[in-house]
Write a protein that holds these residues in place. Structure first.
Motif, short mmCIF file in Angstrom:
data_model
loop_
_atom_site.label_atom_id
_atom_site.label_comp_id
_atom_site.label_asym_id
_atom_site.label_seq_id
_atom_site.Cartn_x
_atom_site.Cartn_y
_atom_site.Cartn_z
N UNK A 182 0.69 -1.31 -0.02
CA UNK A 182 -0.07 -0.15 -0.19
C UNK A 182 0.94 1.25 -0.04
N UNK A 183 2.17 1.06 -0.28
CA UNK A 183 2.96 2.28 -0.20
C UNK A 183 3.19 3.07 1.28
N UNK A 184 3.10 2.33 2.40
CA UNK A 184 3.19 2.89 3.57
C UNK A 184 4.55 2.54 4.02
N UNK A 185 5.27 3.60 4.32
CA UNK A 185 6.59 3.22 5.00
C UNK A 185 6.57 3.02 6.52
N UNK A 186 7.24 2.13 7.00
CA UNK A 186 7.32 1.68 8.06
C UNK A 186 8.56 2.65 8.94
N UNK A 187 8.84 2.04 10.36
CA UNK A 187 9.84 2.74 10.95
C UNK A 187 11.24 2.02 10.55
N UNK A 188 12.20 2.63 10.13
CA UNK A 188 13.46 1.85 9.43
C UNK A 188 14.08 1.07 10.68
N UNK A 189 14.29 -0.12 10.21
CA UNK A 189 15.12 -1.04 11.17
C UNK A 189 13.93 -1.68 11.98
N UNK A 190 12.72 -1.45 11.83
CA UNK A 190 11.84 -2.46 12.75
C UNK A 190 10.94 -3.22 11.71
N UNK A 191 11.40 -4.55 11.71
CA UNK A 191 10.74 -5.48 10.85
C UNK A 191 9.62 -6.21 11.64
N UNK A 192 8.90 -7.28 10.92
CA UNK A 192 7.82 -7.94 11.49
C UNK A 192 8.15 -8.63 12.88
N UNK A 193 9.42 -9.22 12.95
CA UNK A 193 9.83 -9.86 14.24
C UNK A 193 9.95 -8.93 15.39
N UNK A 194 10.64 -7.73 14.90
CA UNK A 194 10.95 -6.69 16.12
C UNK A 194 9.75 -6.28 16.71
N UNK A 195 8.81 -5.87 15.57
CA UNK A 195 7.50 -5.00 16.02
C UNK A 195 6.87 -5.96 16.61
N UNK A 196 6.92 -7.19 16.43
CA UNK A 196 5.93 -8.33 17.15
C UNK A 196 6.64 -8.33 18.72
N UNK A 197 7.82 -8.39 18.83
CA UNK A 197 8.51 -8.39 20.37
C UNK A 197 7.96 -7.26 20.81
N UNK B 262 5.38 -5.67 20.65
CA UNK B 262 4.06 -5.50 21.16
C UNK B 262 3.85 -6.64 22.15
N UNK B 263 4.68 -7.69 21.97
CA UNK B 263 4.53 -8.72 23.13
C UNK B 263 4.92 -8.08 24.42
N UNK B 264 6.07 -7.31 24.37
CA UNK B 264 6.36 -6.54 25.66
C UNK B 264 5.84 -5.68 26.23
N UNK B 265 4.99 -4.62 25.45
CA UNK B 265 4.46 -3.67 25.74
C UNK B 265 2.93 -3.41 25.45
N UNK B 266 2.46 -4.43 24.61
CA UNK B 266 1.07 -4.53 24.58
C UNK B 266 0.27 -3.64 23.47
N UNK B 267 0.41 -2.28 23.73
CA UNK B 267 0.00 -1.40 22.68
C UNK B 267 1.05 -0.25 22.41
N UNK B 268 0.51 0.61 21.63
CA UNK B 268 1.71 1.45 21.21
C UNK B 268 1.62 2.50 21.91
N UNK B 269 0.53 2.94 22.92
CA UNK B 269 0.70 3.94 23.97
C UNK B 269 1.61 3.44 24.96
N UNK B 270 1.43 2.42 25.50
CA UNK B 270 2.42 1.80 26.41
C UNK B 270 3.88 1.82 25.88
N UNK B 271 3.91 1.31 24.59
CA UNK B 271 5.43 1.36 24.05
C UNK B 271 6.05 2.67 24.30
N UNK B 272 5.02 3.82 24.00
CA UNK B 272 5.76 5.12 23.85
C UNK B 272 5.98 5.68 25.39
N UNK B 273 5.08 5.02 26.46
CA UNK B 273 5.39 5.57 27.85
C UNK B 273 6.51 4.78 28.54
#
Length: 291
Positions: free
Chosen positions: A186-201, A203-214
């Motif tokens: 869909x031509x949507x760029x992600x965070x450089x260096x954050x692939x599927x496995x890193x992103x999954x880890x 979200x496994x650790x922090x649950x939500x994006x809000x918690x990740x930022x916090x």
């Protein structure tokens, strides 16, 4: 699952897959028919396998202005639809009409949002849903009574456990996962260096994006911390892009999608005219009497 099942088919995705997978077929007058042939075969296979009580084929109706406002380059990299496929879309519509099968297209709306809206409506009507698509966005809809199945032969139906096995995250986390990794289709760029496995880890650790930022300070990798900090607004925008709407107006009522037997008097001459009589044999012999 209940004994009532709504099969939702991502129509354009199946047509594209058939067009590219099947060698060129043409009718006697030169009309390409390979996409129609493959589409019809896959639809039959899905019906034979799942025996839905309700069924609809959903097509894209355009790109919502809200998504283009967020990202003008959204889907801009996609090539124009091949002429050979364009010429077969009216044939696919005529085929569905002869089958007496519901076809849904909402002007200015993407198929994914219409699929999500129909799945939500089916859940409210106590009808289970199976969405035939390969689009990973649709995994966010998986849940109680809603499954996804790729439109390929012998594909495994995906429930919450299978989504987690495939992606590393729960269905409810799919939008956040996609927001982090982006979506090249869909031509949507992600965070450089954050692939599927890193992103999954993450979200496994922090649950939500809000918690990740916090709790960014807890991330051990300085490189990942910095990339997330620098692209926080990108992730916020991506989340809005990939989160599907499930409240679109104009979708048909679930009870209007009941499976019906085809109009054989229309279907067989249509297929014969295109040199695809073999597709009509099962209907002619009454193998798929669905009403």
């Amino acid at each position: 699952m209940s004994n009532r099942l709504l099969l939702l088919v991502d129509g354009l995705a199946v047509a594209y897959r058939a067009f590219h997978a099947i060698p060129l077929l043409t009718s006697s007058d030169g009309q390409p028919t390979n996409a129609l042939f493959g589409f019809a075969k896959m639809l039959r296979q899905l019906q034979d396998t799942w025996r839905p009580s309700h069924v609809a084929v959903v097509f894209d109706g355009g790109t919502p202005a809200a998504r283009l406002d967020l990202l003008p380059a959204y889907k801009a990299q996609r090539a124009e639809m091949p002429d050979g496929l364009v010429s077969q879309l009216p044939l696919i519509n005529e085929y569905l009409s002869a089958l007496r099968m519901a076809s849904v297209r909402l002007e200015g709306e993407e198929a994914d949002d219409a699929l999500a809206t129909l799945a939500k409506a089916a859940h409210a009507a106590c009808v289970d849903t199976l969405i035939a698509t390969s689009d990973k966005d649709m995994m966010q809809c998986v849940g109680d009574g809603v499954h996804v199945v790729p439109p390929v032969k012998d594909a495994r139906r995906l429930g919450p456990d299978e989504v987690r096995e495939k992606t590393g995250v729960a269905p409810a986390q799919i939008p956040a996962w996609l927001a982090l990794i982006g979506d090249a289709a869909d031509n949507i760029p992600g965070v450089p260096g954050v692939g599927p496995k890193t992103a999954a880890k993450l979200l496994q650790d922090y649950g939500t994006l809000d918690e990740l930022w916090n709790r960014m300070g807890e991330i051990k990798s300085e490189r990942i911390r910095q990339a997330l900090a620098e692209h926080r607004e990108t992730v916020r925008r991506n989340l809005a892009l990939v989160s599907l709407r499930s409240d679109l107006p104009g979708v048909p009522a679930v009870e209007d999608l009941r499976a019906q037997s085809p109009d054989v008097a229309r279907l067989l001459p249509f297929l014969q005219r295109l040199g695809l009589s073999s597709l009509g044999r099962a209907y002619q012999e009454g193998e798929l009497n669905l009403s």
